[in-house]
Design a protein around this motif. Structure first.
Motif, PDB file in Angstrom:
ATOM      1  N   ILE A 297      16.481  -4.112   4.534  1.00 42.65           N
ATOM      2  CA  ILE A 297      16.442  -3.901   3.515  1.00 42.65           C
ATOM      3  C   ILE A 297      15.319  -2.469   2.973  1.00 42.65           C
ATOM      4  O   ILE A 297      15.161  -1.798   1.873  1.00 42.65           O
ATOM      5  CB  ILE A 297      15.947  -5.459   2.342  1.00 42.65           C
ATOM      6  CG1 ILE A 297      17.308  -5.845   2.382  1.00 42.65           C
ATOM      7  CG2 ILE A 297      15.733  -4.756   1.451  1.00 42.65           C
ATOM      8  CD1 ILE A 297      17.258  -7.722   2.306  1.00 42.65           C
ATOM      9  N   VAL A 298      13.992  -2.924   3.169  1.00 44.52           N
ATOM     10  CA  VAL A 298      12.412  -2.453   2.850  1.00 44.52           C
ATOM     11  C   VAL A 298      12.910  -0.965   3.263  1.00 44.52           C
ATOM     12  O   VAL A 298      12.812   0.361   2.999  1.00 44.52           O
ATOM     13  CB  VAL A 298      11.849  -2.992   3.581  1.00 44.52           C
ATOM     14  CG1 VAL A 298      10.170  -1.998   3.874  1.00 44.52           C
ATOM     15  CG2 VAL A 298      11.010  -4.057   2.875  1.00 44.52           C
ATOM     16  N   SER A 299      13.562  -0.746   4.126  1.00 42.72           N
ATOM     17  CA  SER A 299      14.206   0.425   5.207  1.00 42.72           C
ATOM     18  C   SER A 299      15.261   1.388   3.541  1.00 42.72           C
ATOM     19  O   SER A 299      15.127   2.496   3.873  1.00 42.72           O
ATOM     20  CB  SER A 299      13.873   0.357   6.484  1.00 42.72           C
ATOM     21  OG  SER A 299      14.827   1.698   6.755  1.00 42.72           O
ATOM     22  N   LEU A 300      16.329   0.926   3.656  1.00 45.60           N
ATOM     23  CA  LEU A 300      16.846   1.052   2.610  1.00 45.60           C
ATOM     24  C   LEU A 300      16.069   1.632   1.505  1.00 45.60           C
ATOM     25  O   LEU A 300      16.267   2.685   1.022  1.00 45.60           O
ATOM     26  CB  LEU A 300      18.177   0.435   2.279  1.00 45.60           C
ATOM     27  CG  LEU A 300      18.820   0.403   3.778  1.00 45.60           C
ATOM     28  CD1 LEU A 300      20.103  -1.137   3.032  1.00 45.60           C
ATOM     29  CD2 LEU A 300      19.394   2.036   3.522  1.00 45.60           C
ATOM     30  N   VAL A 301      14.887   0.598   0.911  1.00 46.24           N
ATOM     31  CA  VAL A 301      14.430   1.299  -0.392  1.00 46.24           C
ATOM     32  C   VAL A 301      13.326   1.935  -0.175  1.00 46.24           C
ATOM     33  O   VAL A 301      13.396   3.453  -0.861  1.00 46.24           O
ATOM     34  CB  VAL A 301      14.056   0.012  -0.892  1.00 46.24           C
ATOM     35  CG1 VAL A 301      12.612   0.285  -1.945  1.00 46.24           C
ATOM     36  CG2 VAL A 301      14.872  -1.017  -1.085  1.00 46.24           C
ATOM     37  N   MET A 302      12.737   2.519   1.161  1.00 47.17           N
ATOM     38  CA  MET A 302      11.754   3.837   1.119  1.00 47.17           C
ATOM     39  C   MET A 302      12.728   4.616   1.400  1.00 47.17           C
ATOM     40  O   MET A 302      12.321   6.031   0.445  1.00 47.17           O
ATOM     41  CB  MET A 302      11.275   3.544   2.883  1.00 47.17           C
ATOM     42  CG  MET A 302      10.683   2.104   2.727  1.00 47.17           C
ATOM     43  SD  MET A 302       9.120   1.859   1.024  1.00 47.17           S
ATOM     44  CE  MET A 302       7.729   3.359   1.928  1.00 47.17           C
ATOM     45  N   ASN A 303      13.650   4.352   1.823  1.00 49.84           N
ATOM     46  CA  ASN A 303      14.541   5.630   1.887  1.00 49.84           C
ATOM     47  C   ASN A 303      15.036   6.733   0.870  1.00 49.84           C
ATOM     48  O   ASN A 303      15.021   7.430   0.576  1.00 49.84           O
ATOM     49  CB  ASN A 303      15.828   6.029   3.243  1.00 49.84           C
ATOM     50  CG  ASN A 303      16.449   7.219   3.640  1.00 49.84           C
ATOM     51  OD1 ASN A 303      15.896   7.799   3.361  1.00 49.84           O
ATOM     52  ND2 ASN A 303      17.961   7.078   3.529  1.00 49.84           N
ATOM     53  N   ALA A 304      15.409   5.114   0.157  1.00 51.60           N
ATOM     54  CA  ALA A 304      16.135   6.056  -1.953  1.00 51.60           C
ATOM     55  C   ALA A 304      15.065   6.422  -2.365  1.00 51.60           C
ATOM     56  O   ALA A 304      14.757   7.457  -3.248  1.00 51.60           O
ATOM     57  CB  ALA A 304      16.691   4.099  -1.986  1.00 51.60           C
ATOM     58  N   MET A 305      13.520   5.469  -2.347  1.00 53.31           N
ATOM     59  CA  MET A 305      12.159   6.218  -3.060  1.00 53.31           C
ATOM     60  C   MET A 305      11.889   7.768  -2.606  1.00 53.31           C
ATOM     61  O   MET A 305      11.171   8.670  -2.931  1.00 53.31           O
ATOM     62  CB  MET A 305      11.382   5.303  -3.165  1.00 53.31           C
ATOM     63  CG  MET A 305      11.458   4.148  -3.527  1.00 53.31           C
ATOM     64  SD  MET A 305      10.355   2.839  -3.245  1.00 53.31           S
ATOM     65  CE  MET A 305       9.105   3.778  -4.216  1.00 53.31           C
TER      66      MET A 305
ATOM     67  N   ARG B 116      14.207  11.131  -3.949  1.00 55.85           N
ATOM     68  CA  ARG B 116      13.686  11.528  -5.375  1.00 55.85           C
ATOM     69  C   ARG B 116      12.058  12.224  -5.667  1.00 55.85           C
ATOM     70  O   ARG B 116      11.322  12.147  -4.349  1.00 55.85           O
ATOM     71  CB  ARG B 116      12.934   9.754  -6.295  1.00 55.85           C
ATOM     72  CG  ARG B 116      14.423   9.526  -6.183  1.00 55.85           C
ATOM     73  CD  ARG B 116      14.779   7.859  -7.060  1.00 55.85           C
ATOM     74  NE  ARG B 116      15.845   7.319  -6.685  1.00 55.85           N
ATOM     75  CZ  ARG B 116      15.548   6.090  -7.021  1.00 55.85           C
ATOM     76  NH1 ARG B 116      14.374   5.271  -8.359  1.00 55.85           N
ATOM     77  NH2 ARG B 116      16.454   5.399  -7.562  1.00 55.85           N
TER      78      ARG B 116
END
Length: 56
Positions: A43-51, A54
């Motif tokens: 989950i942390v990896s997905l959030v960091m990748n999404a951020m 941008r």
């Protein structure tokens, strides 16, 4: 880390089938902890990748 969770899960299943209750419980507990740690890292990896995608 997911590999180690699966290894502990397999050990727990084999120990449970053979009747080693204490070993099965300990291995199952370790597998659960490692699995949830892996999910948190995912989950942390997905959030960091999404951020990161941008721009400012």
């Amino acid at each position: 880390m997911l590999y180690w969770a699966l290894v502990c899960l397999i050990i727990a299943v084999v120990a449970g089938v053979l009747g080693f209750g204490g070993v099965a419980g300990a291995a199952a507990g370790i597998a659960k902890v490692l699995f949830f740690v892996f999910i948190i890292f995912l989950i942390v990896s997905l959030v960091m990748n999404a951020m990161k995608g941008r721009g400012p």
